[in-house]
Motif scaffolding. Sequence first.
Motif, PDB file in Angstrom:
ATOM      1  N   LEU A  43      42.830  27.336  52.405  1.00 12.00           N
ATOM      2  CA  LEU A  43      42.510  27.654  51.077  1.00 12.00           C
ATOM      3  C   LEU A  43      41.876  26.562  50.139  1.00 12.00           C
ATOM      4  CD1 LEU A  43      42.103  30.074  48.964  1.00 12.00           C
ATOM      5  CD2 LEU A  43      44.444  29.450  47.952  1.00 12.00           C
ATOM      6  N   VAL A  44      40.558  26.450  49.845  1.00 14.75           N
ATOM      7  CA  VAL A  44      39.957  25.413  49.216  1.00 14.75           C
ATOM      8  C   VAL A  44      39.788  25.639  47.855  1.00 14.75           C
ATOM      9  CG1 VAL A  44      37.890  23.751  49.004  1.00 14.75           C
ATOM     10  CG2 VAL A  44      38.770  24.446  51.093  1.00 14.75           C
ATOM     11  N   LEU A  45      40.321  24.887  46.877  1.00  6.85           N
ATOM     12  CA  LEU A  45      40.280  25.064  45.361  1.00  6.85           C
ATOM     13  C   LEU A  45      39.631  24.405  44.718  1.00  6.85           C
ATOM     14  CD1 LEU A  45      43.837  25.600  46.390  1.00  6.85           C
ATOM     15  CD2 LEU A  45      43.445  27.138  44.481  1.00  6.85           C
ATOM     16  N   ARG A  46      38.800  24.750  43.630  1.00  6.95           N
ATOM     17  CA  ARG A  46      38.208  23.735  42.587  1.00  6.95           C
ATOM     18  C   ARG A  46      38.990  23.639  41.474  1.00  6.95           C
ATOM     19  NH1 ARG A  46      34.021  26.783  41.300  1.00  6.95           N
ATOM     20  NH2 ARG A  46      32.762  26.211  42.997  1.00  6.95           N
ATOM     21  N   VAL A  47      39.642  22.148  41.256  1.00  8.73           N
ATOM     22  CA  VAL A  47      40.452  22.045  40.175  1.00  8.73           C
ATOM     23  C   VAL A  47      39.627  21.168  39.108  1.00  8.73           C
ATOM     24  CG1 VAL A  47      42.715  20.335  39.387  1.00  8.73           C
ATOM     25  CG2 VAL A  47      42.410  21.737  41.992  1.00  8.73           C
ATOM     26  N   ARG A  48      39.889  21.727  37.948  1.00 11.21           N
ATOM     27  CA  ARG A  48      39.099  21.190  36.822  1.00 11.21           C
ATOM     28  C   ARG A  48      40.156  20.944  35.690  1.00 11.21           C
ATOM     29  NH1 ARG A  48      34.765  25.879  36.744  1.00 11.21           N
ATOM     30  NH2 ARG A  48      33.060  24.699  37.782  1.00 11.21           N
ATOM     31  N   GLY A  49      39.879  19.875  35.071  1.00 13.09           N
ATOM     32  CA  GLY A  49      40.693  19.239  34.155  1.00 13.09           C
ATOM     33  C   GLY A  49      39.861  19.178  32.945  1.00 13.09           C
ATOM     34  N   LYS A  50      40.282  19.081  31.557  1.00 12.36           N
ATOM     35  CA  LYS A  50      39.743  18.880  30.437  1.00 12.36           C
ATOM     36  C   LYS A  50      40.741  18.519  29.299  1.00 12.36           C
ATOM     37  CE  LYS A  50      39.003  23.876  28.760  1.00 12.36           C
ATOM     38  NZ  LYS A  50      38.293  24.672  28.381  1.00 12.36           N
TER      39      LYS A  50
END
Length: 129
Positions: free
Chosen positions: A86-93
């Motif tokens: 499973l390839v996930l896009r990880v976003r942080g802000k």
Amino acid sequence: MFSQAGNPWTRAVVRELPSQTDPDTLSWEAVSLQELPGAPYPVAPKGINQNDVANYVSKTDRWTDERVQGLRSLFTKGRTLSSPLLVLRVRGKLEADTVAVTATPVLLFEPDTTRLHPSPAARTVAAAP
């Protein structure tokens, strides 16, 4: 070094799911890092450049067949998949005094199939997590 401090960021995470995972029951919802399914997939020991994976995930604005196959080839070149990845896009802000991090599934690589996130909006870089 800190010229981008405080700006939102996007990276990629790859998780190895149990081989008996039913892809039809997989949740495509954004989750926290603590809720990620499966186990970490060790890209570097497998000879995969983490930056290549991150660039595919963070810079692809539309997942064409060529882009999907290009990313898949990073994981299958010289090897076969024994378990789904499973390839996930990880976003942080930055939110107030903390960093909010969410992970959204983008692609599921099975030994003989590739599945994209079912929502077209979630497939784009600009989509909110």
